[in-house]
Design an enzyme around this catalytic site. Structure first.
Site, PDB file in Angstrom:
ATOM      1  N   ASP A 198       0.297  -1.359  -0.497  1.00  0.00           N
ATOM      2  CA  ASP A 198      -0.044   0.412   0.552  1.00  0.00           C
ATOM      3  C   ASP A 198       1.113   1.135  -0.145  1.00  0.00           C
ATOM      4  OD1 ASP A 198      -2.722   2.144   0.447  1.00  0.00           O
ATOM      5  OD2 ASP A 198      -1.503   1.375   2.482  1.00  0.00           O
ATOM      6  N   ASP A 230      -0.617   5.092   0.611  1.00  0.00           N
ATOM      7  CA  ASP A 230      -1.272   6.093   2.026  1.00  0.00           C
ATOM      8  C   ASP A 230      -1.554   5.580   3.363  1.00  0.00           C
ATOM      9  OD1 ASP A 230      -1.675   8.598   0.037  1.00  0.00           O
ATOM     10  OD2 ASP A 230      -3.443   7.119  -0.796  1.00  0.00           O
TER      11      ASP A 230
END
Length: 259
Positions: free
Chosen positions: A10, A12
């Site tokens: 991932d 953010d």
């Protein structure tokens, strides 16, 4: 501990928080490169193209990345749309609420723009969303358009805090149409299936890495992957304590992970 060949990571809250660096993230990626391990950035962000995402990682966070290593719901949604029509996307139309990253991927399939009676309406994060855009999307879906939501993120972690995500925009259209969107991004497994197909890695030797249990970790669980939870973003220890299905591994920061 099992060794993994491919990491799905991932962005953010995991690699950075908005404009703020997460120093441990660079250490983690450097360790993956030093051990010749494959990695892809599996983000729910649809506002940027893969090249823009890679440039941000390289230029602003000094994290080694190429556009080919970036997998977005925009790409996965475009692939899904291509599979919807037997006679080719150029014979069909779409209305899209979203930023350039999403629109470039969708209209790159050859599908035509139609604001009135499109075959499909696609809604993602739009920083300039207006009532008029919501109105067009709602009316088109009411007329029979297939409704796709890029991802269900209610919030995004950045340097200002947890700001509204694509799920917040999509939920308004769901409310106005009384219809549930077909979601493509995390936590749905569709985006992982797309990644496996597009990149050709073995999912049995892959692990999902993220900071958000409700998107990253649930996506890994849905796809049958092992998962690594890092506490630098959305989810907290208290959040995980209440979950029946726990992440396979948990670390405070990614520099503590032994690849």
């Amino acid at each position: 501990m099992k060794k993994y060949q491919t990491y799905l990571i991932d962005l953010d809250g995991t690699m950075y928080r908005g404009k703020d660096k997460i120093p441990e993230a660079k250490v983690f990626i450097d360790n993956l490169n030093a051990n010749n391990l494959d990695y892809y950035f599996l983000t729910n962000n649809t506002t940027k193209t893969p090249q823009q995402v890679a440039d941000n990682l390289m230029n602003n966070h000094q994290i080694t990345a190429t556009a080919e290593q970036v997998i977005t719901p925009s790409l996965a949604t475009a692939d899904y749309v291509k599979g919807m029509f037997d006679d080719g996307t150029e014979n069909h139309s779409a209305y899209v609420v979203g930023e350039y990253g999403l629109k470039s991927a969708i209209f790159g399939t050859g599908i035509q723009l139609n604001e009135v009676d499109p075959d499909v309406v696609i809604v993602g994060l739009d920083y300039d969303v207006t009532y008029h855009k919501f109105e067009l999307a709602t009316l088109a879906i009411k007329r029979g358009a297939f409704f796709i939501g890029t991802n269900a993120d209610t919030n995004l972690p950045n340097e200002r805090g947890l700001v509204p995500g694509a799920g917040s925009v999509i939920s308004l259209v769901e409310t106005s149409t009384q219809q549930k969107a077909k979601y493509i991004g995390k936590p749905e497994r569709d985006i992982v299936d797309f990644a496996v197909s597009a990149k050709g890695f073995d999912p049995s030797t892959a692990i999902m890495v993220g900071d958000n249990y409700n998107t990253d970790i649930k996506c890994g669980l849905s796809a049958g992957l092992d998962t690594l939870m890092v506490y630098t973003g959305v989810s907290t220890h208290e959040d995980i304590a209440t979950q029946v299905k726990k992440p396979t591994y948990q670390v405070e920061s990614l520099d503590l992970w032994n690849v």
